[in-house]
Design a protein around this motif. Structure first.
Motif, mmCIF file in Angstrom:
data_model
loop_
_atom_site.group_PDB
_atom_site.id
_atom_site.type_symbol
_atom_site.label_atom_id
_atom_site.label_comp_id
_atom_site.label_asym_id
_atom_site.label_seq_id
_atom_site.Cartn_x
_atom_site.Cartn_y
_atom_site.Cartn_z
ATOM 1 N N GLY A 59 5.948 2.870 -12.466
ATOM 2 C CA GLY A 59 5.884 2.860 -11.006
ATOM 3 C C GLY A 59 4.495 2.502 -10.499
ATOM 4 O O GLY A 59 4.345 1.723 -9.553
ATOM 5 N N VAL A 60 3.475 3.061 -11.157
ATOM 6 C CA VAL A 60 2.109 2.754 -10.733
ATOM 7 C C VAL A 60 1.820 1.266 -10.943
ATOM 8 O O VAL A 60 1.168 0.622 -10.116
ATOM 9 N N ALA A 61 2.334 0.712 -12.051
ATOM 10 C CA ALA A 61 2.085 -0.699 -12.331
ATOM 11 C C ALA A 61 3.007 -1.603 -11.529
ATOM 12 O O ALA A 61 2.784 -2.812 -11.476
ATOM 13 N N ARG A 98 -1.100 -3.400 -10.832
ATOM 14 C CA ARG A 98 -0.375 -3.506 -9.564
ATOM 15 C C ARG A 98 -1.263 -4.103 -8.479
ATOM 16 O O ARG A 98 -0.827 -4.977 -7.727
ATOM 17 N N THR A 99 -2.490 -3.636 -8.394
ATOM 18 C CA THR A 99 -3.410 -4.157 -7.373
ATOM 19 C C THR A 99 -3.572 -5.661 -7.520
ATOM 20 O O THR A 99 -3.468 -6.426 -6.544
ATOM 21 N N ASN A 100 -3.828 -6.098 -8.767
ATOM 22 C CA ASN A 100 -4.044 -7.538 -8.981
ATOM 23 C C ASN A 100 -2.780 -8.338 -8.686
ATOM 24 O O ASN A 100 -2.836 -9.397 -8.038
ATOM 25 N N ALA A 101 -1.637 -7.846 -9.186
ATOM 26 C CA ALA A 101 -0.398 -8.614 -9.028
ATOM 27 C C ALA A 101 0.001 -8.707 -7.553
ATOM 28 O O ALA A 101 0.335 -9.790 -7.058
ATOM 29 N N ASP A 102 -0.076 -7.562 -6.851
ATOM 30 C CA ASP A 102 0.280 -7.590 -5.422
ATOM 31 C C ASP A 102 -0.667 -8.500 -4.651
ATOM 32 O O ASP A 102 -0.250 -9.264 -3.771
ATOM 33 N N ALA A 133 0.826 -1.203 0.000
ATOM 34 C CA ALA A 133 0.000 0.000 0.000
ATOM 35 C C ALA A 133 0.861 1.255 0.000
ATOM 36 O O ALA A 133 0.560 2.226 -0.704
ATOM 37 N N GLU A 134 1.946 1.226 0.781
ATOM 38 C CA GLU A 134 2.846 2.393 0.819
ATOM 39 C C GLU A 134 3.455 2.648 -0.555
ATOM 40 O O GLU A 134 3.492 3.786 -1.040
ATOM 41 N N ALA A 135 3.942 1.554 -1.197
ATOM 42 C CA ALA A 135 4.567 1.703 -2.512
ATOM 43 C C ALA A 135 3.549 2.225 -3.519
ATOM 44 O O ALA A 135 3.847 3.133 -4.321
ATOM 45 N N ALA A 136 2.321 1.674 -3.492
ATOM 46 C CA ALA A 136 1.299 2.104 -4.448
ATOM 47 C C ALA A 136 0.945 3.562 -4.222
ATOM 48 O O ALA A 136 0.751 4.322 -5.185
ATOM 49 N N SER A 137 0.878 3.981 -2.964
ATOM 50 C CA SER A 137 0.516 5.354 -2.670
ATOM 51 C C SER A 137 1.593 6.328 -3.160
ATOM 52 O O SER A 137 1.291 7.345 -3.800
ATOM 53 N N ALA A 138 2.852 5.979 -2.921
ATOM 54 C CA ALA A 138 3.943 6.837 -3.388
ATOM 55 C C ALA A 138 3.928 6.935 -4.909
ATOM 56 O O ALA A 138 4.102 8.026 -5.483
ATOM 57 N N ALA A 139 3.703 5.795 -5.583
ATOM 58 C CA ALA A 139 3.681 5.786 -7.044
ATOM 59 C C ALA A 139 2.514 6.615 -7.565
ATOM 60 O O ALA A 139 2.639 7.324 -8.578
ATOM 61 N N ALA A 140 1.381 6.563 -6.878
ATOM 62 C CA ALA A 140 0.214 7.316 -7.337
ATOM 63 C C ALA A 140 0.468 8.817 -7.252
ATOM 64 O O ALA A 140 0.080 9.574 -8.147
#
Lengths: 155, 78
Positions: A146-148, B52-56, A113-120
Motif C-alpha cells: 500500500g505504501v508503495a 510511490r512518491t517517484n512513480a506518482d 497525497a490522500e492515498a499516500a497518507s492513508a497508506a502511511a
C-alpha cells in the motif's frame, strides 16, 4: 461736378466693361492656379501613401488611378483585424488550456497525497504490530504494498 | 503587429514519456511469515514510500505534458 464725371464715364462705358471682364478673368486665373497647386499636392501625397503601402498609384490610366492601391490598403486593414482576432482567440485558448491543466494536476496531486497518507497510517500500525510480535505477516506485507502503491503478484 | 501563432511544445523522447513502471509488489500470502530485523523493515518501508512518491510524480509529470497519458492515481487505499 458729379454730373460732369458721370457724363465722361458714359463715354468710356465700353472700356470700363472690358476692364471689369479682364479683372474677373485675372481673379479666376489666380483661383485656378491655387486649385491646381492644391490638386497636385493632394495627388503627390496620395502617391506617397500608396508607395508606402507597397502598391504603385498607377499613373497611366486616369480612371484606374489608386484603385489597386485602395484595394491593397483595404486588404491590409482586413488582415490587421483578422490577425488581432486570431491572436485574441489563441491567447484565450492557451489560457484556458493552462488553467484546465493546472486544475487537473491539482486534483491528481490531492488524490495521490490522500492515498499516500492513508497508506502511511496503515503502515505505521502494521509495523508496530510486527515490531511487537517480531514477526512479519500478511498484514505487514500488504501495508508495504500500500505504501508503495503496488498490487501483490497474481499468485 | 501582434500576430500570435500556436506553437506545439516539443515533447521529451518517448522513453521519458512512458508512465511509471509499477511491478507486482510483495506477495500477500497468509502462509508467508518471516522474521525481519527492524532496520531492514524500516529500509523496505523507506524504499516503498520513495517508490510511490517517484512513480506518482512521474505519472503527474507525463500527464502534465500529454494529458491523460497515464492512469489517474487510485482514489483510496485498500
Amino acid at each position: 461736378m458729379i454730373r460732369v464725371i458721370l457724363s465722361k464715364l458714359r463715354g468710356e462705358a465700353a472700356f470700363l466693361v472690358l476692364l471689369a471682364v479682364a479683372g474677373a478673368g485675372a481673379w479666376l486665373y489666380v483661383l485656378f492656379q491655387q486649385v491646381r497647386a492644391d490638386r497636385d499636392d493632394a495627388v503627390h501625397r496620395a502617391e506617397i501613401v500608396c508607395a508606402r503601402s507597397g502598391v504603385e498609384w498607377g499613373a497611366t490610366d486616369t480612371a484606374a488611378r489608386g484603385v489597386l492601391c485602395a484595394r491593397h490598403i483595404a486588404g491590409l486593414v482586413a488582415f490587421r483585424a483578422d490577425a488581432d482576432q486570431q491572436t485574441a482567440r489563441l491567447f484565450a485558448k492557451a489560457m484556458a488550456d493552462a488553467s484546465a491543466r493546472t486544475v487537473k494536476d491539482n486534483q491528481a496531486a490531492r488524490l495521490a497525497a490522500e492515498a499516500a497518507s492513508a497508506a502511511a497510517i496503515r503502515m505505521e500500525t502494521a509495523d508496530a504490530e510486527a515490531e511487537r510480535r517480531n514477526l512479519v505477516d500478511r498484514e505487514w506485507l500488504a501495508a508495504v504494498n500500500g505504501v508503495a502503491g503496488l498490487r501483490p503478484p497474481a499468485r | 503587429m501582434p500576430a500570435a501563432a500556436a506553437i506545439e511544445r516539443p515533447l521529451p523522447p518517448a522513453d521519458l514519456m512512458a508512465c511509471a513502471e509499477r511491478p507486482a509488489g510483495l506477495p500477500e500470502d497468509p502462509s508467508l511469515i518471516a522474521q525481519i530485523p527492524t532496520g531492514i523493515r524500516a529500509g523496505i518501508i523507506r524504499m516503498a514510500r520513495a517508490f510511490r512518491t517517484n512513480a506518482d510524480g512521474k505519472d503527474r509529470l507525463v500527464n502534465w505534458l500529454a494529458a491523460d497519458s497515464c492512469p489517474a492515481p487510485a482514489k483510496a487505499t485498500r
